[in-house]
Design an enzyme around this catalytic site. Sequence first.
Site, PDB file in Angstrom:
ATOM      1  N   HIS A  81      51.745  46.839  38.947  1.00  0.00           N
ATOM      2  CA  HIS A  81      51.297  45.525  39.387  1.00  0.00           C
ATOM      3  C   HIS A  81      49.797  45.584  39.660  1.00  0.00           C
ATOM      4  O   HIS A  81      49.367  46.276  40.569  1.00  0.00           O
ATOM      5  CB  HIS A  81      52.059  45.090  40.630  1.00  0.00           C
ATOM      6  CG  HIS A  81      53.540  45.097  40.425  1.00  0.00           C
ATOM      7  ND1 HIS A  81      54.178  44.129  39.700  1.00  0.00           N
ATOM      8  CD2 HIS A  81      54.492  45.976  40.786  1.00  0.00           C
ATOM      9  CE1 HIS A  81      55.471  44.391  39.644  1.00  0.00           C
ATOM     10  NE2 HIS A  81      55.689  45.521  40.291  1.00  0.00           N
ATOM     11  N   ASN A 154      37.900  50.288  31.305  1.00  0.00           N
ATOM     12  CA  ASN A 154      38.893  50.980  32.133  1.00  0.00           C
ATOM     13  C   ASN A 154      38.278  52.230  32.725  1.00  0.00           C
ATOM     14  O   ASN A 154      37.512  52.914  32.062  1.00  0.00           O
ATOM     15  CB  ASN A 154      40.106  51.406  31.309  1.00  0.00           C
ATOM     16  CG  ASN A 154      41.217  50.401  31.377  1.00  0.00           C
ATOM     17  OD1 ASN A 154      41.254  49.567  32.255  1.00  0.00           O
ATOM     18  ND2 ASN A 154      42.122  50.481  30.431  1.00  0.00           N
TER      19      ASN A 154
END
Length: 166
Positions: A81, A154
């Site tokens: 999440h 990232n």
Amino acid sequence: FTGVFGDCSMAERGKTAKQLEDFSKGKGAPDVLTTSQGAPVDSKTATMTVGERGPVVVQDFTFLDEMAHFDRERVPERVVHAKGAGAFGYFEVTHDITSYTKAKVFSHVGKRTPIGVRFSTVGGESGSADTVRDPRGFAVKFYTEDGNWDLVGNNTPIFFIRDPIL
């Protein structure tokens, strides 16, 4: 015959003992290892690399076929999440960089392009260790006249997939 599981006649024991034998007889030829299109392959655990420890090459169809399924596999326990924040605004060209690019988004000084920006981290459920996998990242979406352009970054402290088949 009487045991932990109750009474069992010798005839019933004989039938259950023969199940594996009957299954093997009915199975016929051994299974052939195939790609998702049905082409036979020798091994799905060997990949083509550049050198002994080099990168995996793009021409390795069997590997790419496996990765296509691996990447789309949804394992509920591994669904992470993302937590973060985002904002909308605009990107404004402040210097002439037309000698480096032909993209319309950078066509002239003062040009404004609407954007959306997101910063996020991936957190596990409560109580999970933060050191297991902690990718953080950002994304900038440029809404240009040529279409949407996504710029994604990232930061993964430990890159956990080199060759996931092995």
